[in-house]
Enzyme design. Structure first.
Site, PDB file in Angstrom:
ATOM      1  CE  LYS A 195     -64.104  10.699 -64.765  1.00  0.00           C
ATOM      2  NZ  LYS A 195     -64.195  10.412 -63.324  1.00  0.00           N
ATOM      3  CD  GLN A 224     -63.763   7.082 -61.876  1.00  0.00           C
ATOM      4  OE1 GLN A 224     -63.123   7.977 -62.422  1.00  0.00           O
ATOM      5  NE2 GLN A 224     -65.084   7.025 -61.933  1.00  0.00           N
ATOM      6  CG  ASP A 238     -64.004  14.257 -59.067  1.00  0.00           C
ATOM      7  OD1 ASP A 238     -64.430  14.511 -60.209  1.00  0.00           O
ATOM      8  OD2 ASP A 238     -63.701  13.113 -58.678  1.00  0.00           O
TER       9      ASP A 238
END
Ligand code: NAD
Length: 279
Positions: free
Chosen positions: A44, A88, A111
């Site tokens: 990422k 994460q 997200d």
């Protein structure tokens, strides 16, 4: 359906938007030392850097307390120079994942997992939508697959993939069936699907004999086997389907591209360039 090619195009569009917007920052939080999570985070970061988004790397030991973790999330929320905040997942055992997700500022929730953004998607007013489901829809649209009126079947009902994909397909006017681990006679459903999205995490769960002639099939599965990375759909399904996403090279690259695009969207919402709907 070539995810690498479409993802490359989206990344170049994101890079152009990033240049126009000026300084953009994506803060990630990695708790513990799970090797897979470390790899995902570094991918990422590399992808963000490549398009001109500055990644900010926050790392905490697995022994961190819930309160310390929430304190960091709140600090990143309050930092006006940060556009996206991404813990994460999964978090190490003992930490309250829903509590962490709910603490992320919904306007920085790249997200798309915050209950407010999940609720907006459910209500048909999508704002920040999870990256993998967005990637699935983008692949179908790019392939010119007719969604309005199509019979769409989603295999899997996770919060990360199955449920949001089902909502996006519903919003595209497909008639949607969601199958899951308790579904009886899975093939009866999949054989009826003009559009089939499979996200179960089981290698070759869907064989060629379970796919309708001419269907568009999106294989979300990423299963690490002795034979390497394989999807949930037997590649032999390509003989029956009109479209099939490969694994690797299908949905996987789209996920990161859509995460970067979500960072652009979040920045635009916060800068008033896109209207963030009221709660
Ligand atoms: P999950 O384990 O949270 O959910 C799996 C779902 O599959 C569940 O809803 C379950 O009910 C359903 N299921 C299990 N067995 C089934 C069966 N026999 N028949 C029908 N349904 C069944 O998994 P997830 O997070 O949704 O991920 C699914 C797969 O997608 C995994 O392989 C994961 O690695 C992959 N994935 C890929 C990406 C990507 O970027 N390509 C992103 C997220 C997840």
């Amino acid at each position: 359906m070539d995810g690498r090619a479409l993802a490359a195009r989206i990344r170049s569009e994101v890079a152009e938007a990033a240049r126009e917007l000026g300084s953009l920052r994506l803060a990630t939080i990695l708790v513990g030392d799970d090797p897979a999570s470390q790899l995902y985070i570094s991918r990422k970061h590399d992808a963000a850097r490549e398009v001109g988004i500055e990644p900010l790397d926050h790392r905490l030991p697995a022994s961190v307390s819930q309160a310390e973790l929430l304190e960091l999330v709140s600090r990143l929320n309050a930092d006006e120079s940060i556009d996206g905040v991404l813990p994460q997942l999964p978090l190490p055992e003992g930490l309250d994942e829903p509590g962490v997700i709910a603490t992320v500022d919904p306007a920085k929730d790249v997200d798309g997992f915050h209950p407010l953004n999940a609720g907006r998607l459910y209500l048909g007013r999508p704002t920040l939508v999870p990256a993998t489901p967005r990637g699935c829809l983008a692949l179908l649209v790019e392939a010119g697959v007719q969604l309005a009126g199509a019979r769409a079947v989603v295999v899997g009902r996770s919060v990360i993939v199955g449920k949001p994909v089902a909502h996006l397909l519903l919003q595209a006017d497909a008639t949607v069936t969601v199958c899951h681990s308790r579904t009886v006679e899975l093939a009866r459903h999949t054989l009826d699907a003009d559009v089939l999205v499979v996200a179960a995490g089981i290698p070759a769960l869907v064989g060629p004999d379970m796919v309708k002639q001419g269907a568009a099939v999106v294989d979300v599965g990423q299963n690490h086997t002795a034979a390497g990375l394989v999807g949930d759909v037997d590649p032999g399904a390509a003989d029956v389907a009109a479209h099939l996403t490969p694994v690797p090279g299908g949905v996987g690259p789209m996920t990161i591209a859509m995460l970067l695009d979500n960072t652009i969207r979040a920045a635009k919402y916060r800068r008033g360039l896109l209207a963030f709907p009221p709660a």
